[in-house]
Scaffold this active site. Structure first.
Site, PDB file in Angstrom:
ATOM      1  N   ASP A  91      -0.006  44.043 -15.700  1.00 21.17           N
ATOM      2  CA  ASP A  91       0.151  42.870 -15.391  1.00 21.17           C
ATOM      3  C   ASP A  91       1.933  43.465 -14.735  1.00 21.17           C
ATOM      4  O   ASP A  91       2.022  44.835 -14.949  1.00 21.17           O
ATOM      5  CB  ASP A  91       1.238  41.247 -16.165  1.00 21.17           C
ATOM      6  CG  ASP A  91       1.779  40.911 -15.866  1.00 21.17           C
ATOM      7  OD1 ASP A  91       2.431  40.657 -14.883  1.00 21.17           O
ATOM      8  OD2 ASP A  91       2.501  40.183 -16.571  1.00 21.17           O
ATOM      9  N   SER A  92       2.427  42.982 -13.987  1.00 17.69           N
ATOM     10  CA  SER A  92       4.054  43.905 -13.011  1.00 17.69           C
ATOM     11  C   SER A  92       4.983  44.349 -14.301  1.00 17.69           C
ATOM     12  O   SER A  92       5.877  45.342 -14.486  1.00 17.69           O
ATOM     13  CB  SER A  92       4.277  43.455 -12.215  1.00 17.69           C
ATOM     14  OG  SER A  92       4.976  41.934 -12.455  1.00 17.69           O
ATOM     15  N   GLY A  94       7.427  41.649 -14.876  1.00 17.12           N
ATOM     16  CA  GLY A  94       8.199  40.747 -14.023  1.00 17.12           C
ATOM     17  C   GLY A  94       8.194  39.645 -15.724  1.00 17.12           C
ATOM     18  O   GLY A  94       9.338  39.150 -15.990  1.00 17.12           O
ATOM     19  N   PHE A  95       7.052  39.582 -16.226  1.00 13.14           N
ATOM     20  CA  PHE A  95       7.143  38.346 -17.352  1.00 13.14           C
ATOM     21  C   PHE A  95       7.909  38.614 -18.270  1.00 13.14           C
ATOM     22  O   PHE A  95       8.805  38.037 -19.285  1.00 13.14           O
ATOM     23  CB  PHE A  95       5.640  37.804 -17.952  1.00 13.14           C
ATOM     24  CG  PHE A  95       5.748  36.902 -18.379  1.00 13.14           C
ATOM     25  CD1 PHE A  95       6.358  35.658 -18.371  1.00 13.14           C
ATOM     26  CD2 PHE A  95       5.571  36.550 -20.190  1.00 13.14           C
ATOM     27  CE1 PHE A  95       6.040  34.181 -19.148  1.00 13.14           C
ATOM     28  CE2 PHE A  95       5.329  36.036 -20.876  1.00 13.14           C
ATOM     29  CZ  PHE A  95       5.577  34.456 -20.037  1.00 13.14           C
ATOM     30  N   ASP A 145       7.015  39.787 -10.150  1.00 12.58           N
ATOM     31  CA  ASP A 145       8.051  39.022  -9.661  1.00 12.58           C
ATOM     32  C   ASP A 145       9.208  38.533 -10.636  1.00 12.58           C
ATOM     33  O   ASP A 145       9.452  38.596 -11.318  1.00 12.58           O
ATOM     34  CB  ASP A 145       7.183  37.315  -9.885  1.00 12.58           C
ATOM     35  CG  ASP A 145       6.238  37.169 -10.561  1.00 12.58           C
ATOM     36  OD1 ASP A 145       6.192  38.315 -12.115  1.00 12.58           O
ATOM     37  OD2 ASP A 145       6.048  36.222 -11.140  1.00 12.58           O
ATOM     38  N   GLN A 187       5.228  31.844  -6.869  1.00 10.49           N
ATOM     39  CA  GLN A 187       6.463  31.051  -8.102  1.00 10.49           C
ATOM     40  C   GLN A 187       6.738  29.173  -7.279  1.00 10.49           C
ATOM     41  O   GLN A 187       5.814  29.159  -6.652  1.00 10.49           O
ATOM     42  CB  GLN A 187       7.811  31.706  -8.423  1.00 10.49           C
ATOM     43  CG  GLN A 187       7.175  33.292  -8.696  1.00 10.49           C
ATOM     44  CD  GLN A 187       6.842  32.526 -10.667  1.00 10.49           C
ATOM     45  OE1 GLN A 187       7.459  31.908 -10.807  1.00 10.49           O
ATOM     46  NE2 GLN A 187       6.293  33.646 -10.997  1.00 10.49           N
ATOM     47  N   GLY A 214       4.842  31.168 -13.107  1.00 12.43           N
ATOM     48  CA  GLY A 214       5.896  30.812 -13.962  1.00 12.43           C
ATOM     49  C   GLY A 214       5.134  29.354 -14.364  1.00 12.43           C
ATOM     50  O   GLY A 214       6.078  28.188 -14.509  1.00 12.43           O
ATOM     51  N   ASP A 264      -5.970  34.871 -18.014  1.00 13.16           N
ATOM     52  CA  ASP A 264      -5.882  35.750 -18.994  1.00 13.16           C
ATOM     53  C   ASP A 264      -4.614  34.745 -20.300  1.00 13.16           C
ATOM     54  O   ASP A 264      -4.173  34.156 -19.691  1.00 13.16           O
ATOM     55  CB  ASP A 264      -4.788  36.905 -18.910  1.00 13.16           C
ATOM     56  CG  ASP A 264      -3.326  36.578 -18.319  1.00 13.16           C
ATOM     57  OD1 ASP A 264      -2.800  35.751 -17.247  1.00 13.16           O
ATOM     58  OD2 ASP A 264      -2.839  36.880 -19.354  1.00 13.16           O
ATOM     59  N   CYS A 302     -22.748  29.411 -33.045  1.00 13.63           N
ATOM     60  CA  CYS A 302     -21.690  30.895 -32.387  1.00 13.63           C
ATOM     61  C   CYS A 302     -22.923  31.825 -32.320  1.00 13.63           C
ATOM     62  O   CYS A 302     -23.307  32.776 -33.185  1.00 13.63           O
ATOM     63  CB  CYS A 302     -20.837  31.532 -32.826  1.00 13.63           C
ATOM     64  SG  CYS A 302     -19.851  32.694 -32.088  1.00 13.63           S
ATOM     65  N   CYS A 304     -21.523  35.653 -31.748  1.00 10.96           N
ATOM     66  CA  CYS A 304     -21.295  36.362 -32.133  1.00 10.96           C
ATOM     67  C   CYS A 304     -20.768  37.176 -33.862  1.00 10.96           C
ATOM     68  O   CYS A 304     -21.332  36.569 -34.557  1.00 10.96           O
ATOM     69  CB  CYS A 304     -18.818  36.486 -31.857  1.00 10.96           C
ATOM     70  SG  CYS A 304     -18.260  35.847 -33.747  1.00 10.96           S
ATOM     71  N   CYS A 307     -19.642  35.012 -37.155  1.00 11.85           N
ATOM     72  CA  CYS A 307     -19.811  34.370 -37.238  1.00 11.85           C
ATOM     73  C   CYS A 307     -21.827  34.795 -37.548  1.00 11.85           C
ATOM     74  O   CYS A 307     -22.799  33.717 -37.960  1.00 11.85           O
ATOM     75  CB  CYS A 307     -20.453  33.390 -36.138  1.00 11.85           C
ATOM     76  SG  CYS A 307     -18.680  32.321 -35.765  1.00 11.85           S
ATOM     77  N   HIS A 333     -14.155  37.066 -32.362  1.00 13.21           N
ATOM     78  CA  HIS A 333     -14.847  35.197 -32.997  1.00 13.21           C
ATOM     79  C   HIS A 333     -14.849  34.429 -31.546  1.00 13.21           C
ATOM     80  O   HIS A 333     -14.732  34.562 -30.464  1.00 13.21           O
ATOM     81  CB  HIS A 333     -14.730  34.452 -33.860  1.00 13.21           C
ATOM     82  CG  HIS A 333     -15.281  33.138 -33.417  1.00 13.21           C
ATOM     83  ND1 HIS A 333     -16.541  32.703 -33.512  1.00 13.21           N
ATOM     84  CD2 HIS A 333     -13.891  31.655 -32.891  1.00 13.21           C
ATOM     85  CE1 HIS A 333     -16.558  31.443 -33.056  1.00 13.21           C
ATOM     86  NE2 HIS A 333     -15.241  31.345 -33.008  1.00 13.21           N
TER      87      HIS A 333
END
Length: 373
Positions: A91-92, A94-95, A145, A187, A214, A264, A302, A304, A307, A333
Site C-alpha cells: 500500500d502506498s 496514502g491511508f 491517493d 475515490q 475510501g 485485504d 476447522c 487449521c 483448531c 485460526h
RNA sequence: UCCUCAGUAGCUCAAUGGCAGAGCACUCGGCUGUUAACCGAGUUGUUGUAGGUUCGAGCCCUACCUGAGGAG
C-alpha cells in the site's frame, strides 16, 4: 509479467479469476493477510504458507519510516528480506496520511506529516511513494491517493478525488519497474457522481488493476454496498478490482457478489490479538468466561493448526494469562478462516452457485451482510 | 505478660472530622488499505468487632480480636 485472467462469471455477479505475477499466481476473489511492517502480526511466514496465503500486504509508509526502503533494497528487496517468496502488494501510505491524524498538511505537490515513531517531519509525494515502492519491490504497488473521511462534504470529496487522479497520473509517470503492477485507486467518498467520475478518470489512465479506496471508513455497510456496484460497473471487466481495507467475513462475500476480486483487512489479525475468533457461527469472544471450560475447538470442523490441536478453554486460559501463544493461535485460526472462506467461495463461483453459497454461509454465521438479520 | 505499628473492594493501597476512592484483578463491549497483545464501560465495601465523643467518625477516645515487629 503481470496478467489477470477472468476465468468465469457467476450469475450472481461474482467473478473467478487468476492473477499472474513474477512471484506466482493468485486465485481470485482472494483475501490478502496484512503484514504492515513486513510481518503479519503474530504468525510466521511458514504459517502463512501452510494456510495457503497466496499474497500478503506490506506498507510503504511504515517501511519507509523503519527500517527505511534503502535498507530493504540493500537486503535484496522485500521478498528476500522477509523470506516470503510469494507475491506481495504494498500500500502506498496514502491511508496513513489520512489515519495518522497528527500534524499533517496536504498540498497539491504532496503531504507533509510527522512520523508516529519519532515525530520527525517527512514529505511524501506521488513520486516519492513510487520510489519507495520500487525500492521495496512488491509485485503489486498502489498509487498514492487521498482518502476522504466519513462523513465528508461533496466539495471536499471532489477535491480529494480529483487530486487523487492527478496524483495517479504522476505515480504512473514516476513508476520505473515493469515487473511491478501499479494499481490506481478510485475515490469519491459516498457520492455516486464522484465515484463514477473517479472510476472513469482512472480507467482512462489504463492501470493494470484498480483499488477501490475510501470505503469502510466508518460508514454503514449498506452505504458501502451501494457504492461498490457503481464503481465495479464502470471499471474494465478484464482488470482486477481490489476493495481496500475490507475483510469481515460478511463483507468479503458481499464484495465478491459485487464484482470485487481482491480484499485485504487487518480485522482478522487485530480481533485475534484482542481475544475474538472468527467462526462459521459468527464471532466467538474466546476471552469470555463462558469458555473457561469449553473444550471445543475455536471453530468446529476447522482444519487449521489451532483448531486441530487446542481447545477454547486452553486458548482462553492463555489469553487471560497473557501468554503470547494465545495471540499466535487465534491469529492462525482467523487468517485460515478467511482464506478457506474465499477458497470455498471460488469453488462455488466456478459452479455457478455463489448466491446459494452466500445464503448458506449467512444462515450459519447468524447475520446478513449488514451485520444482523 | 508488656510496648510499638498496622487492620478500608478479591489483591496492593489512598481518603485536612464533612458524598469511601485508585491501580490491578474480574465481567462485558468494541475493533475493517494496523500509531492497536489495543480502546472503552461496568461490578465489588456492616472501613477488624463492640461501645463512646460529635450536628457528623475510615479518621478522635475505650475495650476486645487479628497480624507484624520489639522487650522480657
Amino acid at each position: 509479467m503481470f496478467r489477470f485472467e477472468l476465468l468465469h462469471e457467476d450469475p450472481s455477479g461474482a467473478r473467478l479469476g487468476r492473477l499472474h505475477t513474477p512471484h506466482g499466481t493468485i486465485d481470485t476473489p482472494c483475501y490478502m493477510p496484512v503484514g504492515t511492517q513486513a510481518s503479519v502480526k503474530a504468525v510466521t511466514q511458514r504459517d502463512l504458507r501452510e494456510m495457503d496465503a497466496q499474497i500478503i500486504l506490506a506498507n510503504t509508509y511504515h517501511l519507509a519510516m523503519r527500517p527505511g526502503e534503502e535498507l530493504i533494497r540493500r537486503a535484496g528487496g522485500l521478498h528476500r528480506f522477509m523470506n516470503w517468496e510469494r507475491p506481495i502488494l504494498t500500500d502506498s501510505g496514502g491511508f496513513q496520511v489520512f489515519s495518522l491524524a497528527g500534524l499533517r498538511k496536504v498540498e497539491e505537490d504532496g503531504v507533509t506529516f510527522q512520523s508516529h515513531i519519532d515525530g520527525t517531519r517527512h514529505f511524501f509525494t506521488p513520486e516519492r511513494a513510487i520510489a519507495i515502492e520500487n525500492a521495496l519491490g512488491a509485485d503489486i504497488i498502489m498509487a498514492f491517493d487521498e482518502c476522504s473521511p466519513y462523513p465528508c462534504d461533496e466539495a471536499r470529496a471532489q477535491a480529494a478525488a480529483e487530486r487523487t487522479h492527478r496524483w495517479a497520473a504522476r505515480c504512473k509517470s514516476a513508476h520505473t519497474r515493469e515487473d511491478q503492477a501499479l494499481f490506481g485507486i478510485v475515490q469519491g467518498a459516498f457520492y455516486p457522481r464522484l465515484r463514477r467520475e473517479s472510476a472513469k478518470a482512472l480507467t482512462d489512465m489504463e492501470f493494470p488493476g484498480y483499488g477501490i479506496g475510501g470505503l469502510s471508513v466508518g460508514e454503514p455497510k449498506a452505504v458501502m454496498y451501494e457504492m461498490l456496484p457503481i464503481v465495479t460497473d464502470l471499471l474494465p471487466r478484464e482488470k482486477p478490482r481490489y476493495l481496500m481495507g475490507v475483510g469481515s467475513p460478511d463483507c468479503l462475500l458481499e464484495g465478491a457478489l459485487r464484482g470485487v476480486d481482491m480484499f485485504d483487512c487487518v480485522l482478522a489479525t487485530r480481533v485475534a490479538r484482542n481475544g475474538t475468533a472468527l467462526t462459521g457461527r459468527g464471532r466467538l469472544v474466546v476471552r469470555n468466561a463462558a469458555h473457561a471450560e469449553d473444550y471445543l475447538p475455536l471453530d468446529e470442523g476447522c482444519g487449521c493448526y489451532a483448531c486441530q490441536n487446542y481447545s477454547r478453554a486452553y486458548i482462553r486460559h492463555l489469553f487471560k494469562a497473557e501468554e503470547i501463544l494465545a495471540l499466535h493461535l487465534i491469529s492462525i485460526h482467523n487468517l485460515h478462516f478467511l482464506l478457506a472462506l474465499m477458497k470455498d467461495a471460488r469453488a462455488a463461483i466456478a459452479q455457478d452457485r455463489f448466491a446459494a453459497f452466500k445464503a448458506d454461509f449467512f444462515a450459519q454465521y447468524g447475520t446478513d451482510g449488514l451485520g444482523k438479520f
